[in-house]
Design a protein around this motif. Structure first.
Motif, PDB file in Angstrom:
ATOM      1  N   THR A 282      -9.226  -6.098 -21.027  1.00 25.81           N
ATOM      2  CA  THR A 282     -10.331  -6.609 -21.835  1.00 25.81           C
ATOM      3  C   THR A 282     -10.820  -7.946 -21.306  1.00 25.81           C
ATOM      4  O   THR A 282     -12.026  -8.156 -21.110  1.00 25.81           O
ATOM      5  CB  THR A 282      -9.895  -6.756 -23.305  1.00 25.81           C
ATOM      6  N   LEU A 283      -9.890  -8.862 -21.076  1.00 28.66           N
ATOM      7  CA  LEU A 283     -10.252 -10.229 -20.696  1.00 28.66           C
ATOM      8  C   LEU A 283     -10.730 -10.338 -19.256  1.00 28.66           C
ATOM      9  O   LEU A 283     -11.668 -11.084 -18.960  1.00 28.66           O
ATOM     10  CB  LEU A 283      -9.055 -11.160 -20.900  1.00 28.66           C
ATOM     11  N   TYR A 284     -10.090  -9.608 -18.346  1.00 27.12           N
ATOM     12  CA  TYR A 284     -10.340  -9.796 -16.921  1.00 27.12           C
ATOM     13  C   TYR A 284     -11.321  -8.781 -16.340  1.00 27.12           C
ATOM     14  O   TYR A 284     -11.818  -8.984 -15.227  1.00 27.12           O
ATOM     15  CB  TYR A 284      -9.018  -9.755 -16.158  1.00 27.12           C
ATOM     16  N   SER A 285     -11.573  -7.685 -17.059  1.00 26.64           N
ATOM     17  CA  SER A 285     -12.513  -6.683 -16.560  1.00 26.64           C
ATOM     18  C   SER A 285     -13.688  -6.492 -17.509  1.00 26.64           C
ATOM     19  O   SER A 285     -14.841  -6.719 -17.141  1.00 26.64           O
ATOM     20  CB  SER A 285     -11.789  -5.344 -16.343  1.00 26.64           C
ATOM     21  N   ARG A 286     -13.380  -6.094 -18.749  1.00 25.32           N
ATOM     22  CA  ARG A 286     -14.452  -5.748 -19.671  1.00 25.32           C
ATOM     23  C   ARG A 286     -15.359  -6.936 -19.976  1.00 25.32           C
ATOM     24  O   ARG A 286     -16.586  -6.831 -19.949  1.00 25.32           O
ATOM     25  CB  ARG A 286     -13.847  -5.205 -20.967  1.00 25.32           C
ATOM     26  N   TYR A 287     -14.781  -8.072 -20.288  1.00 30.02           N
ATOM     27  CA  TYR A 287     -15.587  -9.237 -20.630  1.00 30.02           C
ATOM     28  C   TYR A 287     -16.383  -9.747 -19.433  1.00 30.02           C
ATOM     29  O   TYR A 287     -17.457 -10.332 -19.595  1.00 30.02           O
ATOM     30  CB  TYR A 287     -14.701 -10.351 -21.184  1.00 30.02           C
ATOM     31  N   ARG A 288     -15.868  -9.538 -18.220  1.00 30.99           N
ATOM     32  CA  ARG A 288     -16.583 -10.014 -17.043  1.00 30.99           C
ATOM     33  C   ARG A 288     -17.803  -9.157 -16.705  1.00 30.99           C
ATOM     34  O   ARG A 288     -18.628  -9.545 -15.873  1.00 30.99           O
ATOM     35  CB  ARG A 288     -15.632 -10.101 -15.839  1.00 30.99           C
ATOM     36  N   GLU A 289     -17.923  -8.018 -17.363  1.00 33.82           N
ATOM     37  CA  GLU A 289     -19.119  -7.188 -17.187  1.00 33.82           C
ATOM     38  C   GLU A 289     -20.288  -7.696 -18.032  1.00 33.82           C
ATOM     39  O   GLU A 289     -21.420  -7.243 -17.847  1.00 33.82           O
ATOM     40  CB  GLU A 289     -18.800  -5.740 -17.587  1.00 33.82           C
ATOM     41  N   ARG A 316     -19.665 -21.337 -24.200  1.00 38.22           N
ATOM     42  CA  ARG A 316     -20.330 -20.377 -23.330  1.00 38.22           C
ATOM     43  C   ARG A 316     -19.282 -19.565 -22.583  1.00 38.22           C
ATOM     44  O   ARG A 316     -18.272 -20.101 -22.119  1.00 38.22           O
ATOM     45  CB  ARG A 316     -21.251 -21.119 -22.360  1.00 38.22           C
ATOM     46  N   LEU A 317     -19.498 -18.253 -22.450  1.00 41.90           N
ATOM     47  CA  LEU A 317     -18.508 -17.387 -21.816  1.00 41.90           C
ATOM     48  C   LEU A 317     -18.193 -17.840 -20.392  1.00 41.90           C
ATOM     49  O   LEU A 317     -17.022 -17.855 -19.987  1.00 41.90           O
ATOM     50  CB  LEU A 317     -19.009 -15.938 -21.816  1.00 41.90           C
ATOM     51  N   GLN A 318     -19.198 -18.242 -19.644  1.00 44.55           N
ATOM     52  CA  GLN A 318     -18.962 -18.707 -18.274  1.00 44.55           C
ATOM     53  C   GLN A 318     -18.030 -19.914 -18.254  1.00 44.55           C
ATOM     54  O   GLN A 318     -17.144 -20.014 -17.392  1.00 44.55           O
ATOM     55  CB  GLN A 318     -20.289 -19.068 -17.603  1.00 44.55           C
ATOM     56  N   ASP A 319     -18.192 -20.822 -19.197  1.00 43.33           N
ATOM     57  CA  ASP A 319     -17.329 -22.011 -19.251  1.00 43.33           C
ATOM     58  C   ASP A 319     -15.887 -21.626 -19.547  1.00 43.33           C
ATOM     59  O   ASP A 319     -14.950 -22.253 -19.023  1.00 43.33           O
ATOM     60  CB  ASP A 319     -17.847 -22.985 -20.312  1.00 43.33           C
ATOM     61  N   LEU A 320     -15.690 -20.595 -20.362  1.00 43.26           N
ATOM     62  CA  LEU A 320     -14.322 -20.154 -20.642  1.00 43.26           C
ATOM     63  C   LEU A 320     -13.703 -19.489 -19.423  1.00 43.26           C
ATOM     64  O   LEU A 320     -12.514 -19.660 -19.151  1.00 43.26           O
ATOM     65  CB  LEU A 320     -14.312 -19.199 -21.839  1.00 43.26           C
ATOM     66  N   PHE A 321     -14.494 -18.732 -18.669  1.00 41.72           N
ATOM     67  CA  PHE A 321     -13.973 -18.151 -17.432  1.00 41.72           C
ATOM     68  C   PHE A 321     -13.497 -19.243 -16.473  1.00 41.72           C
ATOM     69  O   PHE A 321     -12.538 -19.059 -15.728  1.00 41.72           O
ATOM     70  CB  PHE A 321     -15.043 -17.305 -16.743  1.00 41.72           C
ATOM     71  N   GLU A 322     -14.133 -20.384 -16.529  1.00 40.29           N
ATOM     72  CA  GLU A 322     -13.782 -21.480 -15.618  1.00 40.29           C
ATOM     73  C   GLU A 322     -12.645 -22.343 -16.150  1.00 40.29           C
ATOM     74  O   GLU A 322     -11.819 -22.831 -15.374  1.00 40.29           O
ATOM     75  CB  GLU A 322     -15.011 -22.357 -15.367  1.00 40.29           C
ATOM     76  N   ASN A 323     -12.572 -22.519 -17.489  1.00 35.67           N
ATOM     77  CA  ASN A 323     -11.682 -23.543 -18.038  1.00 35.67           C
ATOM     78  C   ASN A 323     -10.561 -23.045 -18.938  1.00 35.67           C
ATOM     79  O   ASN A 323      -9.590 -23.774 -19.164  1.00 35.67           O
ATOM     80  CB  ASN A 323     -12.514 -24.564 -18.829  1.00 35.67           C
ATOM     81  N   ASN A 324     -10.666 -21.840 -19.471  1.00 33.21           N
ATOM     82  CA  ASN A 324      -9.635 -21.349 -20.386  1.00 33.21           C
ATOM     83  C   ASN A 324      -8.425 -20.897 -19.578  1.00 33.21           C
ATOM     84  O   ASN A 324      -8.534 -20.012 -18.726  1.00 33.21           O
ATOM     85  CB  ASN A 324     -10.196 -20.178 -21.208  1.00 33.21           C
ATOM     86  N   PRO A 325      -7.245 -21.488 -19.817  1.00 32.00           N
ATOM     87  CA  PRO A 325      -6.075 -21.133 -18.994  1.00 32.00           C
ATOM     88  C   PRO A 325      -5.708 -19.668 -19.072  1.00 32.00           C
ATOM     89  O   PRO A 325      -5.225 -19.089 -18.090  1.00 32.00           O
ATOM     90  CB  PRO A 325      -4.964 -22.025 -19.556  1.00 32.00           C
ATOM     91  N   GLY A 326      -5.955 -19.027 -20.218  1.00 36.15           N
ATOM     92  CA  GLY A 326      -5.599 -17.624 -20.360  1.00 36.15           C
ATOM     93  C   GLY A 326      -6.455 -16.685 -19.537  1.00 36.15           C
ATOM     94  O   GLY A 326      -6.077 -15.524 -19.325  1.00 36.15           O
ATOM     95  N   LEU A 327      -7.604 -17.169 -19.064  1.00 38.59           N
ATOM     96  CA  LEU A 327      -8.494 -16.359 -18.237  1.00 38.59           C
ATOM     97  C   LEU A 327      -8.325 -16.640 -16.753  1.00 38.59           C
ATOM     98  O   LEU A 327      -9.096 -16.131 -15.932  1.00 38.59           O
ATOM     99  CB  LEU A 327      -9.958 -16.609 -18.637  1.00 38.59           C
ATOM    100  N   ASN A 328      -7.319 -17.436 -16.401  1.00 38.28           N
ATOM    101  CA  ASN A 328      -7.151 -17.849 -15.011  1.00 38.28           C
ATOM    102  C   ASN A 328      -5.725 -17.655 -14.509  1.00 38.28           C
ATOM    103  O   ASN A 328      -5.207 -18.468 -13.748  1.00 38.28           O
ATOM    104  CB  ASN A 328      -7.584 -19.313 -14.859  1.00 38.28           C
ATOM    105  N   ILE A 329      -5.103 -16.580 -14.940  1.00 32.94           N
ATOM    106  CA  ILE A 329      -3.762 -16.222 -14.460  1.00 32.94           C
ATOM    107  C   ILE A 329      -3.934 -15.042 -13.511  1.00 32.94           C
ATOM    108  O   ILE A 329      -4.083 -13.896 -13.935  1.00 32.94           O
ATOM    109  CB  ILE A 329      -2.828 -15.862 -15.630  1.00 32.94           C
TER     110      ILE A 329
END
Length: 383
Positions: A282-289, A316-329
């Protein structure tokens, strides 16, 4: 509230919420037990607090006077109100001014909802966020052309009906993004009260005892005649049925899957190992669509730092992709360990809350209040 107050006054949860939203300075003397204070306390950018248990102050407030700074507004806090009134009166008698007690205590603080406007919708109408600041829960109301839909409704349903009445709108839909485990949903109760349709993801509803409409991808829920569509997006991981909502092609309600500073935990139904892969997909594939410009609006916040301007919790979703630690593992094994090991404690009475939200048990209002006391713990990195 005067600067040179001599008589003791109550401070309502609304007053306190505005102080926190405006980052005003406030000194809090919390007279609950140490364990209760350390588990859950009032926080804010301008808040300074200490804990001195009530029983240490029964014979006099001298132990507190040396810790309370001069010239600051002082709020005394306890569980239900009574102890804080006693201590606050002693502080006033000792010559301190600008002393308040929290009306209703932490029980009232836990239940307070503060409506804040998120923004306007393109074809008219507006989106509001209801901030349950004492517990970190967030719910939403979509208003368009005389109708309203409420997402992740809390059990304090009078707040929504009063708000809808003041805005002259009829509540036509209540929606739960998933079966909640940290608080009791008011979605079904409110729908029955006002004759609205109650929506719940079918995969989370296998054990519910009441009628509902299936919230599923491919369906659109329209509010008003202006076609403000609430578009469901299946996004499992926190629960197997978790479903996100895109509203007006600009707002993204992520439930308990994605927060501003963390991500959802997969363990509250006892199926962490089973749901980790769903959560990552969900986080790494679906949301990135989806569009990076979507404004993420979660169902919870874990830290007071997540409150933005005017108290709104969003990003903003883009900011979370860049800064949220859970989206960057990047490593899947590291991700699995992050969301299954060393998690915060599970929410208070979460099993009983899930049973209540299924309709299997029917606790009294007092029991429901007690079940919800304490912070929400739906995120991986709440602490």
């Amino acid at each position: 509230m005067t600067q040179q107050q001599t008589a003791l006054q109550p401070m309502t949860p609304h007053d306190l919420t505005q102080i926190i939203f405006q980052h005003e300075k406030l000194f809090i003397l919390d007279v609950r037990n140490q364990s209760d204070y350390h588990d859950w306390k009032i926080e804010g950018k301008g808040i300074e607090s200490i804990n001195i248990p009530y029983f240490d102050l029964i014979d006099g407030v001298e132990p507190a006077l040396t810790h309370i700074p001069e010239g600051k507004k002082v709020l005394v806090v306890c569980a239900k109100e009574g102890s804080s009134i006693f201590v606050a009166e002693q502080l006033v008698e000792a010559g301190r001014s600008d002393v308040y007690y929290l009306a209703g205590g932490m029980k009232a603080w836990s239940e307070h909802l503060e409506p804040v406007k998120v923004g306007d919708l393109r074809d008219g109408g507006a989106l509001y966020q209801f901030v349950r600041i004492g517990k970190g829960c967030l719910s939403y109301m979509v208003v368009s052309n005389g109708e309203a839909a409420i997402i992740d409704t809390l059990r304090m349903t009078d707040v929504y009906t009063d708000f809808a009445s003041s805005h002259q709108v009829q509540i036509t839909h209540t929606i739960d993004t998933h079966l909640h485990a940290d608080h009791i949903s008011g979605g079904k109760k409110l729908a029955d009260q006002v004759g609205a349709t109650y929506w719940l993801p079918a995969k989370d509803a296998e054990e519910v005892t009441f009628a509902y409409k299936k919230l599923e991808e491919g369906k659109e829920i329209t509010v008003g005649n202006t076609k403000i569509a609430i578009q469901p997006i299946y996004s499992p991981g926190h629960t197997i049925g978790s479903t996100s909502l895109i509203i007006d092609d600009q707002y993204f309600l992520t439930g308990d899957i994605l927060f501003v500073e963390s991500i959802g935990r997969p363990d509250l139904a006892g199926k962490a190992e089973d749901w980790v892969s769903d959560l990552r997909h969900t986080l790494y594939s679906r949301y990135r669509e989806l569009s990076n410009e979507l404004i993420v609006l979660p169902a919870h916040f874990g830290k007071i730092t997540e409150l933005g301007e005017g108290g709104v919790v969003s990003a903003r979703l883009q900011d979370l992709f860049e800064n949220n630690p859970g989206l960057n593992i990047t490593d899947e094994g590291d991700f699995r360990r992050a969301v299954t090991e060393n998690l915060p404690p599970q929410p208070n009475a979460y099993q009983e809350i899930r049973q209540t939200n299924m309709g299997k048990i029917k606790p009294s209002p007092e029991e429901q209040q007690e079940m919800e006391i304490g912070p929400n713990r739906c995120a991986v990195h709440d602490k």
